[in-house]
Write an enzyme that holds these catalytic residues in place. Sequence first.
Site, PDB file in Angstrom:
ATOM      1  CD  GLU A  78      -2.707   1.320   2.482  1.00 52.33           C
ATOM      2  OE1 GLU A  78      -2.676   0.427   3.348  1.00 52.33           O
ATOM      3  OE2 GLU A  78      -3.444   2.322   2.535  1.00 52.33           O
TER       4      GLU A  78
ATOM      5  NE  ARG B  14       2.470  -7.914  10.063  1.00 51.41           N
ATOM      6  CZ  ARG B  14       2.458  -6.890   9.211  1.00 51.41           C
ATOM      7  NH1 ARG B  14       3.429  -6.006   9.202  1.00 51.41           N
ATOM      8  NH2 ARG B  14       1.458  -6.734   8.379  1.00 51.41           N
TER       9      ARG B  14
ATOM     10  CE  LYS C 281       3.448   0.103   4.325  1.00 51.05           C
ATOM     11  NZ  LYS C 281       2.427   0.014   3.314  1.00 51.05           N
TER      12      LYS C 281
HETATM   13  P1  ATP Z   1       2.749  -1.758   7.598  1.00 50.16           P
HETATM   14  O1  ATP Z   1       1.997  -2.062   8.852  1.00 50.16           O
HETATM   15  O2  ATP Z   1       4.189  -1.488   7.829  1.00 50.16           O
HETATM   16  O3  ATP Z   1       2.075  -0.725   6.757  1.00 50.16           O
HETATM   17  P2  ATP Z   1       1.555  -3.634   5.874  1.00 50.16           P
HETATM   18  O4  ATP Z   1       1.519  -5.110   5.951  1.00 50.16           O
HETATM   19  O5  ATP Z   1       0.297  -2.885   6.116  1.00 50.16           O
HETATM   20  O6  ATP Z   1       2.702  -3.133   6.797  1.00 50.16           O
HETATM   21  P3  ATP Z   1       1.680  -3.443   3.042  1.00 50.16           P
HETATM   22  O7  ATP Z   1       2.128  -2.300   2.216  1.00 50.16           O
HETATM   23  O8  ATP Z   1       0.252  -3.814   3.024  1.00 50.16           O
HETATM   24  O9  ATP Z   1       2.174  -3.154   4.510  1.00 50.16           O
HETATM   25  O10 ATP Z   1       2.589  -4.726   2.753  1.00 50.16           O
HETATM   26  C1  ATP Z   1       2.939  -5.259   1.513  1.00 50.16           C
HETATM   27  C2  ATP Z   1       3.336  -6.693   1.736  1.00 50.16           C
HETATM   28  O11 ATP Z   1       4.434  -6.776   2.644  1.00 50.16           O
HETATM   29  C3  ATP Z   1       2.203  -7.474   2.357  1.00 50.16           C
HETATM   30  O12 ATP Z   1       2.087  -8.698   1.699  1.00 50.16           O
HETATM   31  C4  ATP Z   1       2.622  -7.631   3.785  1.00 50.16           C
HETATM   32  O13 ATP Z   1       2.053  -8.768   4.339  1.00 50.16           O
HETATM   33  C5  ATP Z   1       4.141  -7.684   3.669  1.00 50.16           C
HETATM   34  N1  ATP Z   1       4.782  -7.243   4.924  1.00 50.16           N
HETATM   35  C6  ATP Z   1       4.588  -6.090   5.575  1.00 50.16           C
HETATM   36  N2  ATP Z   1       5.287  -6.046   6.718  1.00 50.16           N
HETATM   37  C7  ATP Z   1       5.951  -7.221   6.806  1.00 50.16           C
HETATM   38  C8  ATP Z   1       6.842  -7.799   7.764  1.00 50.16           C
HETATM   39  N3  ATP Z   1       7.188  -7.146   8.865  1.00 50.16           N
HETATM   40  N4  ATP Z   1       7.335  -9.023   7.511  1.00 50.16           N
HETATM   41  C9  ATP Z   1       7.005  -9.685   6.400  1.00 50.16           C
HETATM   42  N5  ATP Z   1       6.167  -9.209   5.462  1.00 50.16           N
HETATM   43  C10 ATP Z   1       5.639  -7.992   5.650  1.00 50.16           C
HETATM   44 MG    MG Z   2      -1.201  -1.752   5.702  1.00 48.56          MG
END
Ligand code: ATP
Ligand code: MG
Length: 558
Positions: free
Chosen positions: A35, A262, A272
Amino acid sequence: MAEEKRPLNFIEQIIEEDLQNTHKREELKFRFPPEPNGYLHIGHASSICLNFGLGEKYNAPVNLRFDDTNPIKEEQEFVDAIKEDVLWLGFKWEKECYASDYFQQLYDWAVEMIKNGDAYVDSQTSEEIAMQKGTPTEPGKESPYRKRSVEENLDLFEKMKNGETPERGHVLRAKINMESPNMLMRDPVMYRCLHKSHHRTKDNWKIYPMYDWAHGESDFIESISHSFCTLEFLPHRELYNWFVEKVSKEGELKPKQREFARRNLSHTVVSKRKLMQLVEKGVVNSWDDPRMPTISGLRRRGYTPNAIRKFADSIGVGKRENMIDVAHLEFCAREDLNKTAPRVMGVLDPVKLVITNYEEGKEEWLEAENNPEDESAGSREIPFSRELYIEKEDFKESANRKFFRLTLGKEVRLKNAYIIKGEEVVKDSEGNITEIHCTYDPKSKSGSGTEESMRKVKGTLHWVSAKHALETEIRLYDRLFSVENPDGDKEKDYMEFVNPESLEVITGYVEPSLKSAGVQDKFQFQRIGYFCVDKESKEGQPIFNRTVTLRDSWAKKK
Ligand code: ATP
Ligand code: MG
């Protein structure tokens, strides 16, 4: 380099099984779906390496898909940064996709669902809807609007789309089962009204799809075979399948959602939203501040793509969440930089060393090997003269037998130069050492082949010639948070654990060859650590970021 043989991880096992039972090899297709609401961090690197790594392993395409369904938080700046980071890590996507490109298709499908009695417009407030959701052990209650006629639903939904209804007036919900044990199946919201401009679709849309509705359908549109996401989406899988079922036809290949754990890193936060707080509150200077666990921060700090990929591969994919010690990330940086970073000399905390039997005004240019790990790196010349700087901590007036550095009456070697012997110290009125005087053995020059040059002495010190050295700004970074898990305290906010000493700016002296160093150039300052030229440097005046110390010094401090 031949890839090390390792057992298949559980994700690869899933794919291998599917290849035997349900999928053809050419049907494999993956995606990385960020995202664009912030910069990518080290946790994303795991997901990138997983998805693009599978692409490489199975020779399958991988899309970069921006999951841009929430115009409140998303921006073009983040899209650009994400693309730069994925490319920098060394991966190539098949197609650059946007969930927002599917808004029309999603809308058309939603209309179909209304017509088929699978969706309805609910005109309650979000609070009312939440109250009717029930609990994991109690069923929910049906909305009074659940039985609206198809005509009324279609009419309202179109008004929502055209922005003719107030933002909080209505939502579109899937009609599933208010008694499902899975709370996510209790008539989840598919669309909400948002009268906000989107960074790509501008003002075209007044309704925006929710994650669950957009994600699986985007996977389906792109013919993604396996959609990997993190574990918190496990309960969403049922809904994911339900939505895909609604829009696909019999016999069509449907994407499969599977979940992995994760990855968290110690002494920092990987979210983020939380990283954005650090930027907005001025705890760090920017998203790419070298203390940030963002990919851009690590890049600026001096990490290489190789080090990050090694890190991600070595921790692998798992089914259980865990915390990886940042020391492991640092280890990966050292391993890679040791092979590739040219060696130079720099003194961070200088004291003057005067060689009293070295002719005044004389200078020599001594040959120094650029990288003992890489013969092809060649050598350079460094200036030597009567007055040098050495590290303060490399000298003690009186020391025990275990101190292998400079002391009075003992010999040490100056790296790439001569053997010297400490003779006396000069102090100011407060007793601080201002100069160390020593003598040198003119026959002991490194590499000269003389008997004296082979003479073994216990210690070797790095140094720079005082009159030739370049004075530079050096930024020493420490952990951004002083505890292992800043999120781990129920009573305290992670912000309370910010390490107030995460940045120390000093003036150091480096050998003059570094005048021509360019932004992002990486070096090993011998005996100290790895350093990288910061983007704020000016021509001829590099600023150095310490990437990582030569050894794990944190373990000792504890
Ligand atoms: P954040 O909370 O940092 O915004 P998110 O999962 O909402 O993380 P996205 O942009 O939706 O962020 O993530 C893109 C991809 O990266 C998704 O498939 C997510 O599951 C993966 N991802 C995000 N954070 C991690 C992590 N700490 N370890 C492994 N994969 C991750
Ligand atoms: Mg997110």
